[in-house]
Write an enzyme that holds these catalytic residues in place. Structure first.
Site, PDB file in Angstrom:
ATOM      1  CB  ILE A   1      -0.881  -0.101   1.429  1.00 35.92           C
ATOM      2  CG1 ILE A   1      -1.754  -1.173   1.119  1.00 35.92           C
ATOM      3  CG2 ILE A   1      -2.105   1.393   1.412  1.00 35.92           C
ATOM      4  CD1 ILE A   1      -2.585  -1.861  -0.120  1.00 35.92           C
TER       5      ILE A   1
ATOM      6  CD  GLU B   1      -2.639   1.659 -10.699  1.00 31.57           C
ATOM      7  OE1 GLU B   1      -3.382   1.200 -10.255  1.00 31.57           O
ATOM      8  OE2 GLU B   1      -2.791   2.729 -10.350  1.00 31.57           O
TER       9      GLU B   1
ATOM     10  CB  THR C   1       2.019  -8.480 -14.108  1.00 32.71           C
ATOM     11  OG1 THR C   1       1.286  -8.574 -14.213  1.00 32.71           O
ATOM     12  CG2 THR C   1       1.833  -7.929 -12.830  1.00 32.71           C
TER      13      THR C   1
END
Length: 401
Positions: A167, A375, A377
């Protein structure tokens, strides 16, 4: 009213005039090439982003460039914002990360926010007065309908249980924009989006910021044990969680990451060209050697091709086109692969010296690797593209039948 969309509040309907945009572009460029480079040295030497840097970014208005004026932003269109994102991405990766995230999380929150939530969360986030960390990924699941963090209703609050990891800004934030599911539910219909205060009881934060590149950006592993979250902090309705997480955020964010690849590749190329012109062997700069010149030429073409696709995807999303999601994945996939090739050749131009931290290309090379999973792979992007391709083929076949 929840979900109220005032003009331009989804980021598609406003733009500044050419003169204002030129002024902003010049201001951002001057900052990146001047103070930004000095801050990059501070971040690399300390491993942290100083609060004074965040303050500077806020005071210059760099954290609200992409948001509409109604939310306190500069009112740039998305394609205009991509032009500035390109410049920011030539700077230190943590600086790029800050402006990318803060200029994007409002898109996820605003369409589902009540007026009170806009006042408490969205407007302060755009202003840079609070930091909201996007909190979706889990250690044992993907980043979609298979999330297993749960909430159960307890009067006017939810009790949250589960674990999140990777995160960004999860350590040093004010709220986690967190996605979980109603206890006992399955699929997307049970998901919820919540704004969870950083100091909530029952929340444990583990700093996991010791990364290969993007030094200075904090990352966290979060554990929640019956953490209370007010129902008033829920965005939208129960069942809207994935729509909040993915609908207004993921597509433009993937395009933005694609543009960040373009900007970082341009920085790598700039460094390679400068080094090739000053490095002399056998009485000539190595730029005069065809092997070196061809690598630089390949890089230049690679960068321009990726930039064109990213800007096309940005224009299509701005126009509300149906293929924008697939194009965002194409842009991100193409730009990431381009960045890998360009930074590898740029490092090769520097020879052995490029491997040393004394050369800026060393940091650029490390930072470039992070884009491959940001965002989603490459494999995720290919899955999105393939699904869109096959769905469209099936729709055409059905229409012709």
């Amino acid at each position: 009213m929840a979900g109220d969309r005032l003009a331009g509040l989804d980021g598609r309907g406003t733009a500044v005039d050419r003169e204002e945009y030129a002024r902003l572009l010049a201001e951002v460029t001057a900052w990146v090439e001047g103070p930004g480079e000095k801050w990059a040295g501070v971040i690399e030497s300390t491993g942290t982003v100083p609060q004074t840097l965040r303050t500077e970014l806020r005071e210059r208005g760099f954290l609200g460039l992409a948001a509409p004026r109604a939310l306190g932003g500069a009112g740039l269109s998305f394609t205009q914002w991509m032009g500035l994102m390109e410049v920011f991405s030539r700077s230190h990766a943590s600086i790029r990360m800050i402006v990318h995230v803060v200029n994007g999380t409002w898109r996820s929150m605003n369409p589902h926010a009540t007026e009170d939530q806009r006042r408490r969360f969205v407007v302060p986030s755009v202003a840079g007065d609070i930091t909201v960390a996007f909190t979706l990924t889990e250690p044992d699941n993907g980043t979609g309908a298979d999330i297993t963090s749960t909430v159960r209703r307890d009067g006017d609050r939810y009790l949250l249980n589960g674990t999140k990891h990777l995160i960004t800004f999860g350590v040093d934030c004010d709220y986690w924009l967190l996605f979980a599911r109603l206890e006992g539910s399955r699929g997307k219909d049970g998901t919820v989006g919540l704004l969870v205060a950083r100091d909530s009881p029952g929340a444990t934060v583990e700093d996991t910021s010791n990364t290969m590149g993007v030094r200075g950006t904090d990352h966290a592993r979060l554990t929640f044990r019956d953490t209370p979250v007010p129902v008033a902090n829920r965005l939208g309705q129960e069942g809207d969680g994935l729509a909040i997480a993915l609908g207004g955020f993921l597509t433009p964010s993937r395009i933005s990451v694609g543009m960040s690849c373009v900007g970082l590749a341009e920085r790598a190329q700039e460094l390679a060209v400068a080094y090739a012109r000053r490095r002399v062997t056998f009485g000539k700069p190595i730029a005069a050697r065809q092997a070196i010149a061809f690598m630089l030429a390949e890089n230049a073409a690679d960068i321009q091709a990726a930039r064109a696709l990213v800007m096309h995807a940005a224009a299509q999303w701005e126009a509300g086109a149906g293929d924008a999601a697939a194009l965002s994945s194409m842009a991100k996939l193409t730009a990431v692969d381009m960045l890998t090739r360009v930074t590898d050749k740029a490092l090769q131009v520097h020879g052995g010296l490029g491997y040393w931290k004394s050369e800026p290309i060393e940091r650029v090379y490390r930072d470039a690797r992070a884009q491959r999973f940001e965002e989603g792979t490459n494999e995720i992007q290919k899955a999105v593209i393939a699904k869109d391709l096959l769905d469209r083929a099936a729709a055409r076949e059905e229409a012709d039948a």
